[in-house]
Design an enzyme around this catalytic site. Structure first.
Site, mmCIF file in Angstrom:
data_model
loop_
_atom_site.group_PDB
_atom_site.id
_atom_site.type_symbol
_atom_site.label_atom_id
_atom_site.label_comp_id
_atom_site.label_asym_id
_atom_site.label_seq_id
_atom_site.Cartn_x
_atom_site.Cartn_y
_atom_site.Cartn_z
ATOM 1 N N LYS A 1 50.823 29.074 43.450
ATOM 2 C CA LYS A 1 50.635 29.748 42.288
ATOM 3 C C LYS A 1 49.616 30.893 42.460
ATOM 4 O O LYS A 1 48.520 30.519 42.265
ATOM 5 C CB LYS A 1 50.664 28.911 41.246
ATOM 6 C CG LYS A 1 50.964 29.882 39.729
ATOM 7 C CD LYS A 1 50.704 29.075 38.506
ATOM 8 C CE LYS A 1 49.248 29.101 37.967
ATOM 9 N NZ LYS A 1 48.559 29.965 36.969
ATOM 10 N N ASP B 1 56.388 43.538 28.005
ATOM 11 C CA ASP B 1 56.279 45.096 27.569
ATOM 12 C C ASP B 1 57.778 45.399 27.216
ATOM 13 O O ASP B 1 58.715 44.361 27.033
ATOM 14 C CB ASP B 1 55.827 45.872 28.935
ATOM 15 C CG ASP B 1 55.460 47.062 28.546
ATOM 16 O OD1 ASP B 1 55.880 47.818 27.800
ATOM 17 O OD2 ASP B 1 54.439 47.350 29.014
ATOM 18 N N LYS C 1 53.018 37.043 33.790
ATOM 19 C CA LYS C 1 53.172 37.042 32.575
ATOM 20 C C LYS C 1 53.632 38.523 32.053
ATOM 21 O O LYS C 1 52.962 39.025 31.036
ATOM 22 C CB LYS C 1 52.031 36.443 31.624
ATOM 23 C CG LYS C 1 52.053 34.900 31.837
ATOM 24 C CD LYS C 1 50.806 34.381 31.220
ATOM 25 C CE LYS C 1 50.605 33.063 31.592
ATOM 26 N NZ LYS C 1 49.973 32.662 32.575
ATOM 27 N N ASP D 1 52.655 34.646 38.890
ATOM 28 C CA ASP D 1 52.486 34.176 37.476
ATOM 29 C C ASP D 1 51.622 35.372 36.747
ATOM 30 O O ASP D 1 50.510 35.293 36.570
ATOM 31 C CB ASP D 1 51.715 33.016 37.220
ATOM 32 C CG ASP D 1 51.486 32.650 35.792
ATOM 33 O OD1 ASP D 1 52.322 32.957 35.072
ATOM 34 O OD2 ASP D 1 50.451 31.807 35.494
ATOM 35 N N THR E 1 48.907 28.057 25.326
ATOM 36 C CA THR E 1 48.298 26.928 24.710
ATOM 37 C C THR E 1 47.059 27.095 24.326
ATOM 38 O O THR E 1 46.414 26.249 23.612
ATOM 39 C CB THR E 1 48.424 25.812 25.878
ATOM 40 O OG1 THR E 1 47.840 26.457 27.011
ATOM 41 C CG2 THR E 1 49.659 25.141 26.232
HETATM 42 O O1 C5P Z 1 43.228 23.812 37.542
HETATM 43 P P1 C5P Z 1 44.243 23.433 36.735
HETATM 44 O O2 C5P Z 1 44.992 22.205 37.200
HETATM 45 O O3 C5P Z 1 43.879 23.354 35.126
HETATM 46 O O4 C5P Z 1 45.038 24.841 36.755
HETATM 47 C C1 C5P Z 1 46.411 25.005 35.672
HETATM 48 C C2 C5P Z 1 46.826 26.415 36.135
HETATM 49 O O5 C5P Z 1 47.937 26.416 35.162
HETATM 50 C C3 C5P Z 1 45.923 27.389 35.882
HETATM 51 O O6 C5P Z 1 46.061 28.500 36.892
HETATM 52 C C4 C5P Z 1 45.986 27.997 34.377
HETATM 53 O O7 C5P Z 1 45.745 29.218 34.256
HETATM 54 C C5 C5P Z 1 47.592 27.561 34.190
HETATM 55 N N1 C5P Z 1 47.973 27.412 33.070
HETATM 56 C C6 C5P Z 1 47.458 26.260 32.155
HETATM 57 N N2 C5P Z 1 47.924 25.979 30.937
HETATM 58 C C7 C5P Z 1 48.777 27.068 30.450
HETATM 59 C C8 C5P Z 1 49.355 28.010 31.155
HETATM 60 C C9 C5P Z 1 49.040 28.188 32.471
HETATM 61 O O8 C5P Z 1 46.455 25.666 32.648
HETATM 62 N N3 C5P Z 1 49.472 26.840 29.268
#
Ligand code: C5P
Length: 237
Positions: free
Chosen positions: A34, A66, A63, A61, A125
């Site tokens: 990702k 617009d 997002k 990703d 979140t």
């Molecule tokens: O390092 P970690 O496992 O926490 O990374 C999770 C990834 O998922 C990061 O790129 C973070 O930005 C993304 N993400 C998240 N929670 C969300 C949406 C996206 O942790 N609600």
């Protein structure tokens, strides 16, 4: 789907060299990589291509949020890169989501790629009920997530991004084949970092997650490929 194919490793870096080196290490042990806004703003399409050249499928990703015409244009612009998964904000509304899904299908056909999954982000979140009230939404986060999930499904999106605790809510509001892409995953015993509500990989898959987005438990490990393999094995068991 093989357990390892469910894992997309989040490379939260601005350094192309670092991203390529990690993608090479992880080839064969995860389903893809990702890349997010941070990486794409720093490195653009060239950075994407450098990581994709390792042979790893890419979840881009960005997002998008617009007006329908602009989101369709953005999808048209990234389609030649051949991403496997894209994200848009469901708060852009049904017309924007429909145009995004249609454009992804048209462009994939035109470039001879498999159609990328266009997945929707509902409520970030980082937002709670008080944040929703501040922007004039009186419903709870859970109600708003369910509403936007239903709308995303009806508007032709392939799936959505949701937190582990939203998996059953999202599944209930959509259909069994709607793809649930789930970050906030932590193998048992690993550091949570800044993630507050986490689930283990096997619990998330049992709950109905299709793709697990996992960053630091893999990227910060001494041996990222071994960490990814252990996670895939834990899903198997
Ligand atoms: O390092 P970690 O496992 O926490 O990374 C999770 C990834 O998922 C990061 O790129 C973070 O930005 C993304 N993400 C998240 N929670 C969300 C949406 C996206 O942790 N609600």
């Amino acid at each position: 789907m093989k357990p390892s194919d469910r894992i997309f490793c989040a490379l939260d870096t601005t350094e192309t060299g670092e991203a390529v080196a990690l993608a090479e290490k992880l080839r064969g042990t995860v389903g893809g990589i990702k890349l997010g806004l941070e990486f794409y703003c720093a490195n653009g399409a060239d950075g994407f291509k450098a990581v994709a050249d390792t042979g790893m499928p890419i979840f881009l990703d960005l997002k998008f949020h617009d007006i329908p015409n602009t989101v369709a244009g953005a999808i048209r612009a990234v389609a030649p890169l051949g991403p496997k998964i894209l994200t848009i904000h469901t708060q852009g509304g049904p017309e924007m989501m429909r145009r995004a899904a249609e454009t992804a299908a048209e462009e994939a056909l035109r470039h001879g790629f498999q159609k990328p999954w266009v997945t929707g982000v509902t409520i970030l979140t980082s937002m709670d009920d008080a944040d929703l009230h501040a922007i004039g939404v009186q419903d709870t986060v859970a109600d708003q997530v369910a509403r936007l999930a239903t709308l995303a499904h009806q508007s032709g999106l392939d799936g959505m991004v949701c937190s582990p605790k939203e998996i059953s809510l999202a599944r209930g509001a959509t259909s069994p084949d709607f793809k649930l892409v789930v970050p906030g995953i932590r193998p048992a015993g690993s550091a949570k970092g800044d993630q507050k509500r986490v689930m283990t990989p096997s619990d998330a898959v049992t709950a109905g997650a299709d793709v697990l987005v996992i960053g630091r438990p893999i990227t910060q490990a001494d041996d990222p490929a071994a960490a990814a393999r252990a996670i895939a094995e834990s899903i198997n068991g």
